[in-house]
Design a protein around this motif. Structure first.
Motif, short mmCIF file in Angstrom:
data_model
loop_
_atom_site.label_atom_id
_atom_site.label_comp_id
_atom_site.label_asym_id
_atom_site.label_seq_id
_atom_site.Cartn_x
_atom_site.Cartn_y
_atom_site.Cartn_z
N THR B 49 0.83 -1.20 0.00
CA THR B 49 0.00 0.00 0.00
C THR B 49 0.87 1.25 0.00
O THR B 49 0.63 2.19 -0.78
N PHE B 52 2.43 1.85 -3.42
CA PHE B 52 1.53 2.46 -4.41
C PHE B 52 1.38 3.95 -4.13
O PHE B 52 1.37 4.76 -5.07
N LEU B 53 1.28 4.30 -2.85
CA LEU B 53 1.17 5.72 -2.50
C LEU B 53 2.39 6.48 -2.97
O LEU B 53 2.29 7.54 -3.60
N ALA B 56 2.43 6.92 -6.62
CA ALA B 56 1.46 7.91 -7.06
C ALA B 56 2.00 9.33 -6.88
O ALA B 56 1.82 10.18 -7.75
N PHE B 57 2.69 9.57 -5.76
CA PHE B 57 3.22 10.92 -5.53
C PHE B 57 4.41 11.21 -6.44
O PHE B 57 4.58 12.32 -6.93
N GLU B 59 4.93 9.94 -9.36
CA GLU B 59 4.44 10.03 -10.73
C GLU B 59 3.95 11.44 -11.07
O GLU B 59 3.89 11.80 -12.24
N ALA B 60 3.57 12.20 -10.03
CA ALA B 60 2.96 13.51 -10.26
C ALA B 60 3.81 14.38 -11.18
O ALA B 60 3.27 15.08 -12.05
N LEU B 63 3.39 13.45 -14.68
CA LEU B 63 2.05 13.80 -15.15
C LEU B 63 1.95 15.29 -15.46
O LEU B 63 1.29 15.69 -16.42
N ILE B 64 2.63 16.12 -14.64
CA ILE B 64 2.64 17.55 -14.94
C ILE B 64 3.31 17.78 -16.29
O ILE B 64 2.83 18.56 -17.13
N PHE B 66 3.31 15.68 -18.71
CA PHE B 66 2.36 15.19 -19.71
C PHE B 66 1.33 16.26 -20.05
O PHE B 66 1.02 16.49 -21.22
N VAL B 67 0.84 16.94 -19.01
CA VAL B 67 -0.14 18.01 -19.23
C VAL B 67 0.49 19.14 -20.02
O VAL B 67 -0.09 19.67 -20.99
N PHE B 70 0.72 18.48 -23.66
CA PHE B 70 -0.51 18.72 -24.40
C PHE B 70 -0.74 20.21 -24.60
O PHE B 70 -1.16 20.66 -25.66
#
Lengths: 249, 74
Positions: B49, B52-53, B56-57, B59-60, B63-64, B66-67, B70
């Motif tokens: 657990t 995964f947390l 996730a943090f 990965e942020a 992801l920024i 990635f945004v 675009f």
């Protein structure tokens, strides 16, 4: 590539154009409702196979996510967490369902809606549980030295109120877009090499078979991704709710 | 703002660069989680657990990127 995500109108009701996106959205709602209704309609003491699977899923969300992360008061949030978990799971599995082949979560509207729902819940619960000290605890954290507080406060403020919902939505969206594009490319390439006229004679059909095999490998991988993304979205929702209930951690 | 053809490829390079850090970070994180699970199998659930947390943090950042890819490349 835009053809993959810009869908033609199927039919029109009044002023509303129904595309595959909307149709599958309602289908997903229906599937989630049907799973829960038929799975738990007549609960037996000795559950049948279907009831067992549903009970496993509910127990997984309740014990593995809500109670584990939020603690004893987590049972209040189980209905919300279970609904978003099942909805995202069904929406993701549409990607690899034959004849549907389109994940509704690969359009930004749906992840954004779900993320905004989580955002509203965790901000609202933070203010209700802790009053204004929820906000001051974020922008003026007591646990760091005074000199560092403005800097950490700004970072914390943005990470809580801007980055959290954004990444929550974009993570789901990006994973599903990538999966959908990858699957479509591999399978369409395989199909083209094997069956479409000008390619059929110029290439060895073995290439087509190879592309198809790769596509099937990705297919299995996408099953894992579909489940994992639903799990992570629900887990992070629980973590965000927990962190606004107990901001001192 | 750059015109025409170069904006898209540049944004793509930027996203590639943005993905390096999180890639290394997730690798270290997952490796250490496996080590922890191997050393103490009874704590595997908790470690998973938390892993995964952490992912996730971490990965942020990607992801920024990635945004922004675009926004800048679109």
């Amino acid at each position: 590539m835009n053809e993959l995500f810009e869908l033609p109108t199927l039919f029109t009701i009044g002023d509303v154009d129904i595309t595959r996106q909307i149709a599958y959205f309602f289908l997903a709602v229906l599937v989630v409702w049907a799973i829960l209704y038929f799975g738990l309609r007549k609960p037996k003491a000795v559950p049948g196979k279907f009831q067992l699977v549903i009970e496993e899923l509910v127990g997984f969300v309740r014990d593995g996510i809500a109670k584990d992360i939020i603690g004893p008061e987590g049972s209040k949030y189980v209905p919300y967490l279970l609904s978003i978990f099942l909805f995202i799971l069904v929406g993701n599995f549409f990607e690899i369902t034959p004849f549907v082949n389109y994940p509704i979560t690969s359009r930004m509207a749906i992840p954004a809606l779900l993320a905004i729902m989580t955002y509203v819940i965790f901000v609202f619960m933070g203010f209700r549980k802790n009053g204004l000290s929820y906000l001051t605890g974020i922008v003026w954290p007591k646990s760091v030295p005074v000199a560092m507080r403005p800097l950490v406060g700004i970072i914390e403020f943005f990470s809580t109120f801007a980055i959290r919902p954004l990444t929550l939505a974009v993570r789901l969206f990006a994973n599903l877009v990538a999966g959908h594009v990858m699957l479509s490319l591999l399978l369409v390439t395989g199909f083209t090499y094997l069956f479409v006229e000008p390619f059929e004679f110029t290439f060895n059909p073995l290439w087509g078979v190879l592309w198809f095999l790769l596509g099937i490998a990705i297919f299995i991988f996408e099953m894992v991704v579909a489940f994992l993304q639903a799990y992570i979205f629900t887990l992070l929702s629980a973590v965000y709710i927990e962190s606004s209930l107990h901001p001192e951690h | 703002m750059l015109e025409g053809n170069i904006a898209g490829p540049l944004a793509l390079i930027g996203y590639g660069l943005a993905a390096i850090g999180p890639g290394v970070g997730i690798g270290i994180l997952a490796g250490n989680a496996v080590q922890a699970m191997a050393r103490q199998p009874e704590a595997a659930g908790m470690v998973r657990t938390t892993m995964f947390l952490g992912i996730a943090f971490t990965e942020a950042l990607a992801l920024i990127g990635f945004v922004l890819f675009f926004i800048a490349g679109g």
